[in-house]
Design an enzyme around this catalytic site. Structure first.
Site, short mmCIF file in Angstrom:
data_model
loop_
_atom_site.label_atom_id
_atom_site.label_comp_id
_atom_site.label_asym_id
_atom_site.label_seq_id
_atom_site.Cartn_x
_atom_site.Cartn_y
_atom_site.Cartn_z
N CYS A 29 3.47 0.83 -9.27
CA CYS A 29 2.47 -0.11 -8.75
C CYS A 29 1.53 -0.63 -9.82
CB CYS A 29 1.70 0.52 -7.60
SG CYS A 29 0.79 2.02 -8.04
N ASP A 37 8.21 -2.77 5.88
CA ASP A 37 8.36 -1.44 6.47
C ASP A 37 7.07 -0.97 7.13
OD1 ASP A 37 11.03 -1.28 5.52
OD2 ASP A 37 10.29 -0.67 3.56
N CYS A 65 1.34 10.10 -6.65
CA CYS A 65 0.56 9.15 -5.85
C CYS A 65 0.65 9.49 -4.37
CB CYS A 65 1.03 7.73 -6.11
SG CYS A 65 0.17 6.48 -5.12
#
Length: 396
Positions: free
Chosen positions: A225, A17, A102
């Site tokens: 993550c 993306d 985040c």
């Protein structure tokens, strides 16, 4: 998309993306610079963390597109602004969503500030969302734009544009990520582009394959993550103190022992550790083999409550209260009928908003909502426009 050609710093994650986003912007004539953000120190986590490979993929993409790429370490900022809050929330018995924080604190604050120092006019990411300039409002106050270090510049930018900026859902409903972006401010949206927000994922993949990007077939990233592919309980065990306690049903019958309340979330079905226990007598739905779900956490007594059956009343809520509200426009929407999501990928649910003081609000639903979880985000929408939201404090 921006009609003016300017320097745009694109957050290259190593995925398809962001790669296609960079290519699209370069095709439009912008001066594009790639930036790879390292947000977690993975020196001791080689088995699980993929950041090294992600950077190599991002560098390969930059080479194919013909742009520069910079590697920036935001691990210290991430630990202070995101991970520390993540642990505090779990210690308090809530289930936080670190991706929301985040985005607000790292990807659209630390990253934005760094990009501005590089002389960028805007930043771009591969999120599936859109930004639109709203019509100018008479006597529009400048105040809400002071939230960013770039506030003064962005107040001027908003006035030039003739109105405020709106955050819209991505056109691909199955990939829409506005839920995770609902804490962005006017200052951040004024500097942001979402190039793939107007495209379906299938078209993004097609473009990547057509221009032979090395990540054209790369799988989408999943999970948080800093956890990577490791078992979630194993990760939390390294940072949180925990004490075993009883698992009980709604009648107070002890069914087993939990390993620590922080390791469970409302609505959880797998990993409870009582899969072989059957309800005595007629269970809800007429089946004594119906699955068990986490329904409540009693922290004062260190007790985990579970119920049998997805549709159990303890898992249904008609009302929620939220705090720490953040509104895209800078001020709360007017009280009234809107739509909300209480978890990602949930269908919009009709609700009535009652704003309160000090960043609090209440939502009332006509249809019960399943497993509304304290710590998660309640995000409000008016059609395709994301209005903002807050952190769920309680549900009933």
């Amino acid at each position: 998309m921006s009609a003016k050609k300017e320097r745009v710093v694109v957050g290259l994650s190593g995925g398809v993306d962001s790669a296609v986003s960079a290519w699209l912007l370069k095709q439009q004539g912008h001066e594009v610079v790639g930036l790879f953000m390292k947000n977690w120190e993975d020196d001791d986590d080689d088995e699980y963390c993929s950041s090294r490979q992600d950077f190599l993929d991002a560098a390969s993409v930059a080479d194919v597109i013909g742009i520069e790429i910079e590697h920036v370490n935001f691990a210290a900022e991430y630990r202070d602004r995101v991970f520390a809050e993540f642990l505090r929330e779990y210690e308090a018995g809530r289930t936080p969503n670190p991706d929301v924080l985040c985005n607000a604190e790292i990807k659209f604050k630390a990253f934005l500030d760094h990009a501005l120092r590089l002389g960028a006019g805007k930043i771009a990411t591969g999120h599936y969302a859109r930004v639109r300039r709203a019509p100018a409002l008479p006597g529009m106050p400048d105040g809400p734009l002071d939230e960013s270090s770039a506030g003064a510049l962005d107040r001027a930018r908003v006035r030039e544009a003739g109105g405020r900026f709106e955050l819209l859902k991505g056109l691909d409903a199955s990939k829409d990520q506005s839920y995770f972006l609902h804490r962005l401010s006017q200052a951040q949206l004024a500097r942001t582009l979402f190039p793939v927000g107007e495209l379906p994922k299938t078209e993004v993949r097609r473009i990547a394959a057509e221009i032979r990007l090395p990540v054209a077939a790369k799988k989408d990233s999943t999970g948080i993550c800093f956890i990577g592919e490791r078992p979630f309980r194993e990760f939390l065990n390294r940072y949180l103190a925990h004490a075993p306690g009883p698992i009980k049903d709604e009648r107070g019958r002890t069914l087993g022992e939990h390993v620590g309340l922080s390791f469970y979330t409302l609505g959880q079905r797998k990993g409870i550790g009582i899969g072989g226990v059957k309800e005595r007598g007629a269970a809800r739905g007429g089946a004594d083999h119906a699955p068990w779900f986490v329904a409540r956490k009693d922290r004062p007594h260190n007790t985990l409550y579970v119920v049998q059956g997805h549709d159990h009343p303890w898992l249904q809520s008609f009302r929620l209260e939220a705090d720490d509200a953040s509104w895209i426009a800078g001020t709360p929407p007017a009280p009234g009928a809107l739509a909300a999501k209480t978890r990602y990928r949930q269908a919009d649910a009709s609700c009535v908003l009652a704003p309160g003081a000090d960043g609090r609000f209440r939502l009332d639903f006509g249809v019960p909502q399943w497993a509304v979880t304290p710590g998660q985000s309640a995000v409000l929408y008016d059609g395709e426009v994301c209005l903002g939201g807050g952190v769920i404090a309680a549900a009933a």
